[in-house]
Design a protein around this motif. Structure first.
Motif, PDB file in Angstrom:
ATOM      1  N   SER A   3      55.629  48.348  52.388  1.00  7.63           N
ATOM      2  CA  SER A   3      56.365  47.616  53.409  1.00  7.63           C
ATOM      3  C   SER A   3      55.915  48.007  54.806  1.00  7.63           C
ATOM      4  N   SER A   4      55.508  49.249  55.021  1.00  4.56           N
ATOM      5  CA  SER A   4      55.023  49.648  56.349  1.00  4.56           C
ATOM      6  C   SER A   4      53.688  48.980  56.648  1.00  4.56           C
ATOM      7  N   GLY A   5      52.871  48.765  55.647  1.00  2.00           N
ATOM      8  CA  GLY A   5      51.601  48.058  55.828  1.00  2.00           C
ATOM      9  C   GLY A   5      51.843  46.597  56.160  1.00  2.00           C
ATOM     10  N   CYS A   6      52.860  46.028  55.542  1.00  3.42           N
ATOM     11  CA  CYS A   6      53.201  44.622  55.806  1.00  3.42           C
ATOM     12  C   CYS A   6      53.736  44.459  57.222  1.00  3.42           C
ATOM     13  N   VAL A   7      54.565  45.400  57.662  1.00  3.89           N
ATOM     14  CA  VAL A   7      55.112  45.354  59.020  1.00  3.89           C
ATOM     15  C   VAL A   7      53.992  45.522  60.040  1.00  3.89           C
ATOM     16  N   GLY A   8      53.054  46.414  59.744  1.00  2.93           N
ATOM     17  CA  GLY A   8      51.903  46.620  60.638  1.00  2.93           C
ATOM     18  C   GLY A   8      51.050  45.369  60.744  1.00  2.93           C
ATOM     19  N   LEU A   9      50.846  44.714  59.623  1.00  2.12           N
ATOM     20  CA  LEU A   9      50.054  43.475  59.618  1.00  2.12           C
ATOM     21  C   LEU A   9      50.754  42.377  60.421  1.00  2.12           C
ATOM     22  N   MET A  10      52.074  42.292  60.250  1.00  2.00           N
ATOM     23  CA  MET A  10      52.830  41.284  61.019  1.00  2.00           C
ATOM     24  C   MET A  10      52.769  41.579  62.518  1.00  2.00           C
ATOM     25  N   ALA A  11      52.799  42.832  62.892  1.00  2.00           N
ATOM     26  CA  ALA A  11      52.713  43.203  64.306  1.00  2.00           C
ATOM     27  C   ALA A  11      51.348  42.833  64.875  1.00  2.00           C
ATOM     28  N   VAL A  12      50.303  43.088  64.118  1.00  2.00           N
ATOM     29  CA  VAL A  12      48.942  42.739  64.569  1.00  2.00           C
ATOM     30  C   VAL A  12      48.811  41.233  64.723  1.00  2.00           C
TER      31      VAL A  12
END
Length: 89
Positions: A3-12
């Motif tokens: 989920s942290s990787g998904c949040v990071g991708l959404m932020a990018v």
């Protein structure tokens, strides 16, 4: 972890799309200013001037009431002037 990787991708994605929109707007404005300058230099763009207002002399303007009477009086007052105008040159 996932989920942290998904949040990071959404932020990018959000930041990069925001930057892309800002750059696109800046580019549109820059191109528009350049085109205006180019048109003025080439003579294609004319400066808009306000329209001139026409005012007539007091003896030319017909009154809004009883136009037939006004014209009849005007015809009688200057018969010599009308004769000169109607003669061929």
């Amino acid at each position: 972890m996932e989920s942290s990787g998904c949040v990071g991708l959404m932020a990018v994605v959000a930041i990069s799309s925001s930057v892309a929109l800002v750059v696109h707007q800046f580019h549109k404005r820059l191109v528009a200013d350049f085109m205006k300058k180019a048109e003025l230099e080439l003579g294609g763009g004319r400066i808009k001037r306000p329209k001139k207002k026409v005012t007539f002399a007091a003896d030319v303007v017909e009154p809004s009431t009883d136009n037939k009477e006004y014209r009849r009086r005007r015809r009688r007052s200057n018969p010599e002037e009308e004769a000169v105008i109607s003669m061929p040159v």
